[in-house]
Design an enzyme around this catalytic site. Structure first.
Site, PDB file in Angstrom:
ATOM      1  N   GLY A 122      62.375  27.707  31.376  1.00  0.00           N
ATOM      2  CA  GLY A 122      61.988  28.347  32.766  1.00  0.00           C
ATOM      3  C   GLY A 122      62.975  28.405  33.884  1.00  0.00           C
ATOM      4  O   GLY A 122      62.808  27.602  34.712  1.00  0.00           O
ATOM      5  N   GLU A 239      74.217  26.039  25.862  1.00  0.00           N
ATOM      6  CA  GLU A 239      73.693  27.237  25.541  1.00  0.00           C
ATOM      7  C   GLU A 239      74.684  28.148  25.240  1.00  0.00           C
ATOM      8  O   GLU A 239      74.693  28.954  24.310  1.00  0.00           O
ATOM      9  CB  GLU A 239      72.726  27.749  26.855  1.00  0.00           C
ATOM     10  CG  GLU A 239      72.211  29.005  26.312  1.00  0.00           C
ATOM     11  CD  GLU A 239      71.155  29.538  27.470  1.00  0.00           C
ATOM     12  OE1 GLU A 239      70.997  28.814  28.409  1.00  0.00           O
ATOM     13  OE2 GLU A 239      70.533  30.560  27.299  1.00  0.00           O
TER      14      GLU A 239
HETATM   15  C1  LIG Z   1      66.950  38.207  25.145  1.00  0.00           C
HETATM   16  C2  LIG Z   1      66.891  37.652  26.474  1.00  0.00           C
HETATM   17  C3  LIG Z   1      66.605  36.178  26.499  1.00  0.00           C
HETATM   18  C4  LIG Z   1      66.338  35.467  27.695  1.00  0.00           C
HETATM   19  N1  LIG Z   1      65.634  34.415  27.623  1.00  0.00           N
HETATM   20  C5  LIG Z   1      65.659  33.535  28.861  1.00  0.00           C
HETATM   21  C6  LIG Z   1      64.840  32.282  28.872  1.00  0.00           C
HETATM   22  O1  LIG Z   1      64.241  31.896  27.674  1.00  0.00           O
HETATM   23  N2  LIG Z   1      64.677  31.686  29.960  1.00  0.00           N
HETATM   24  C7  LIG Z   1      65.250  32.232  31.074  1.00  0.00           C
HETATM   25  O2  LIG Z   1      65.334  31.394  32.131  1.00  0.00           O
HETATM   26  N3  LIG Z   1      66.098  33.392  31.340  1.00  0.00           N
HETATM   27  C8  LIG Z   1      66.094  34.178  29.943  1.00  0.00           C
HETATM   28  N4  LIG Z   1      66.711  35.326  30.117  1.00  0.00           N
HETATM   29  C9  LIG Z   1      67.075  35.712  31.357  1.00  0.00           C
HETATM   30  C10 LIG Z   1      68.858  35.690  31.494  1.00  0.00           C
HETATM   31  O3  LIG Z   1      69.271  34.621  31.676  1.00  0.00           O
HETATM   32  C11 LIG Z   1      68.959  36.797  32.493  1.00  0.00           C
HETATM   33  O4  LIG Z   1      68.784  38.196  32.167  1.00  0.00           O
HETATM   34  C12 LIG Z   1      70.339  36.921  33.061  1.00  0.00           C
HETATM   35  O5  LIG Z   1      71.059  35.528  33.618  1.00  0.00           O
HETATM   36  C13 LIG Z   1      70.845  37.902  33.838  1.00  0.00           C
HETATM   37  O6  LIG Z   1      69.792  37.866  35.218  1.00  0.00           O
HETATM   38  P1  LIG Z   1      69.075  38.960  35.634  1.00  0.00           P
HETATM   39  O7  LIG Z   1      68.497  39.746  34.559  1.00  0.00           O
HETATM   40  O8  LIG Z   1      68.341  38.573  36.927  1.00  0.00           O
HETATM   41  O9  LIG Z   1      70.056  40.119  36.074  1.00  0.00           O
HETATM   42  P2  LIG Z   1      70.890  40.186  37.528  1.00  0.00           P
HETATM   43  O10 LIG Z   1      71.387  38.810  37.898  1.00  0.00           O
HETATM   44  O11 LIG Z   1      69.876  40.777  38.790  1.00  0.00           O
HETATM   45  O12 LIG Z   1      72.133  41.197  37.297  1.00  0.00           O
HETATM   46  C14 LIG Z   1      72.069  42.520  37.336  1.00  0.00           C
HETATM   47  C15 LIG Z   1      73.514  42.923  37.120  1.00  0.00           C
HETATM   48  O13 LIG Z   1      74.633  42.745  38.003  1.00  0.00           O
HETATM   49  C16 LIG Z   1      75.299  41.897  37.620  1.00  0.00           C
HETATM   50  N5  LIG Z   1      76.060  40.888  38.362  1.00  0.00           N
HETATM   51  C17 LIG Z   1      75.040  40.128  39.201  1.00  0.00           C
HETATM   52  N6  LIG Z   1      75.877  39.217  39.732  1.00  0.00           N
HETATM   53  C18 LIG Z   1      77.143  39.350  39.716  1.00  0.00           C
HETATM   54  C19 LIG Z   1      78.293  38.866  40.211  1.00  0.00           C
HETATM   55  N7  LIG Z   1      78.253  37.797  40.928  1.00  0.00           N
HETATM   56  N8  LIG Z   1      79.563  39.649  39.799  1.00  0.00           N
HETATM   57  C20 LIG Z   1      79.618  40.545  39.074  1.00  0.00           C
HETATM   58  N9  LIG Z   1      78.313  41.177  38.551  1.00  0.00           N
HETATM   59  C21 LIG Z   1      77.064  40.678  38.717  1.00  0.00           C
HETATM   60  C22 LIG Z   1      75.216  41.338  36.239  1.00  0.00           C
HETATM   61  O14 LIG Z   1      76.165  41.192  35.535  1.00  0.00           O
HETATM   62  C23 LIG Z   1      73.941  42.330  35.770  1.00  0.00           C
HETATM   63  O15 LIG Z   1      74.843  43.478  35.099  1.00  0.00           O
HETATM   64  C24 LIG Z   1      66.819  36.077  28.995  1.00  0.00           C
HETATM   65  C25 LIG Z   1      67.414  37.210  28.828  1.00  0.00           C
HETATM   66  C26 LIG Z   1      67.509  38.106  27.726  1.00  0.00           C
HETATM   67  C27 LIG Z   1      68.185  39.479  27.756  1.00  0.00           C
END
Ligand SMILES: Cc1cc2nc3c(=O)[nH]c(=O)nc-3n(C[C@H](O)[C@H](O)[C@H](O)COP(=O)(O)OP(=O)(O)OC[C@H]3O[C@@H](n4cnc5c(N)ncnc54)[C@H](O)[C@@H]3O)c2cc1C
Length: 376
Positions: A122, A239
């Site tokens: 989480g 991870e």
């Molecule tokens: C299959 C899967 C399993 C997952 N499992 C878990 C889980 O078990 N537990 C958990 O906690 N999370 C989990 N996640 C979440 C995952 O860690 C996040 O989706 C990921 O960290 C991206 O965050 P976000 O989706 O909020 O995208 P955002 O952070 O909103 O990013 C959106 C876009 O903006 C870009 N971006 C953002 N900031 C920057 C920056 N500083 N510089 C350049 N580009 C940037 C990103 O690269 C992306 O393209 C999972 C995700 C997936 C796809």
């Protein structure tokens, strides 16, 4: 860096290979992707077999090289993947082993190894993914408990988890990286609601988790209060550093199978496809070498280093290229989700997002390896 194996390590490989050859035929049939209780039982059952055979603690207690051999041999033999045990075995467990107290290690590690308990992660929230330190789930002290309210998203395996490695904000006044705490939350605590999220592959791999005044004992805190960011960095290094290692071997196996299918169905005659498969073969061999290099570096340090980001970045893209090549070999069959590789192709899209997006990995490589100025 030493990439060779000692006689003891080769002996471990031979014994493991022999055990796998005997154990794998006794496995029950694999449950359907949508059958989560069945998948939990299957994954825990496999973990229990490993435990009984003395291989369960290989992820934690063995040297990184032995762990690598374990992952290589289990993948080659077609053994089950860690599945629902992913978070427990590959990040919550190692984090508790590295940062937990004696009592915490005694309480949580053995049930993970025995295949008794499943963990989920989480961390992410609707407003905190890449910028994880922006998380807002609040926890405040009330006697011997923290009271937690907020919500998490993309929580893999939440539906079947017993425990959650949970990041909460314990000091809203402190700079954002400083007011975070790492808690182990029982998923059956009153106030926890899990709402599954369906992916484009049709199954609910992850969920939203809503927390409404959930009481978590202070004794479940790993590390000091407000020191959760440092503990989180330990979790993320596991991870990114080692959690995907076994999958490189799996990809190499898929590539070999793909070449055989291409040979049979005539697509092999296309020189462009042959070149593509050849380049992918070189790519996965290089990734395997990079893995060995990272593991060799981690030997002695105890936690994987920043090289995990280089690996994760390149591996996640190579995996997508592999399944794109599979779609070319399969033709229209690639759209039939009951055919081999079709689901893998869809799920490969998530690899450049999960565990930190490619852009974030590039930022880490730029700042921490290349020494470029920090981005905004
Ligand atoms: C299959 C899967 C399993 C997952 N499992 C878990 C889980 O078990 N537990 C958990 O906690 N999370 C989990 N996640 C979440 C995952 O860690 C996040 O989706 C990921 O960290 C991206 O965050 P976000 O989706 O909020 O995208 P955002 O952070 O909103 O990013 C959106 C876009 O903006 C870009 N971006 C953002 N900031 C920057 C920056 N500083 N510089 C350049 N580009 C940037 C990103 O690269 C992306 O393209 C999972 C995700 C997936 C796809």
């Amino acid at each position: 860096m030493d990439l060779s194996y000692t006689p003891e390590e080769e002996d471990f490989r031979a014994r493991l290979r022999e055990w796998l050859a005997k154990a794998l035929p006794g496995l029950p049939p694999k449950p359907k992707p949508e059958d989560w209780p069945g998948r939990r039982a299957y994954d825990l059952g496999w973990q229990r077999m490993l435990y009984d055979a003395g291989y369960a603690d290989v992820h934690w207690d063995a040297s990184p090289t032995v762990r690598l051999i374990f992952l290589e041999e289990t993948e080659k033999a077609g053994a089950p993947y860690v599945g629902a045990n992913f978070v427990g075995l590959l990040h919550a467990g190692p984090t508790i082993a590295a940062e937990g107290s004696e009592e915490q290690r005694a309480r949580w590690l053995a049930p993970i190894l025995r295949g008794d308990e499943v963990w989920c992660q989480g961390f992410s929230e609707p407003g905190a993914g890449s910028d994880l330190a922006a998380l807002r789930t609040r926890a405040w002290r009330d006697g011997d408990d923290y009271v937690v309210s907020g919500s998490k998203i993309w929580t893999s395996h939440a539906e079947v988890a017993d425990w959650c490695e949970l990041l909460v904000r314990t000091d809203p006044q402190a700079p954002k990286h400083r007011g975070i705490t790492w808690l182990a939350m029982p998923m059956n605590a009153p106030g926890v609601t899990v709402r599954p999220l369906r992916t484009l592959a049709g199954s609910a791999e992850f969920a939203e988790v809503f927390l409404d005044e959930v009481r978590v004992p202070v004794a479940n805190r790993v590390g000091a209060e407000n020191d959760g960011w440092r503990v989180t960095m330990v979790t993320l290094s596991f991870e990114r550093g080692t959690a995907f290692v076994g999958e490189v071997v799996a990809c190499r196996r898929v590539l070999g199978d793909l070449a055989r299918v291409a040979y049979r169905n005539g697509t092999w005659d296309d020189p462009v496809l042959r070149r593509r498969l050849g380049r992918l073969n070189a790519e996965f061999r290089a990734l395997w070498r990079l893995t060995q290099w990272n593991v060799s570096e981690a030997e002695g340090k105890g936690v994987p280093g920043v090289g995990g980001s280089v690996f994760k970045l390149r591996y996640s893209h190579a995996r997508q290229e592999l399944y794109d090549a599979a779609a070319e070999v399969l033709g229209p069959d690639a759209l039939d989700l009951d055919r081999p590789w079709a689901l893998d192709r869809l799920s490969s899209l998530s690899y450049t997002i999960a565990a930190g997006t490619s852009q974030i990995q590039r930022n880490i490589v730029a700042e921490r390896i290349l020494g470029l100025p920090k981005g905004r």
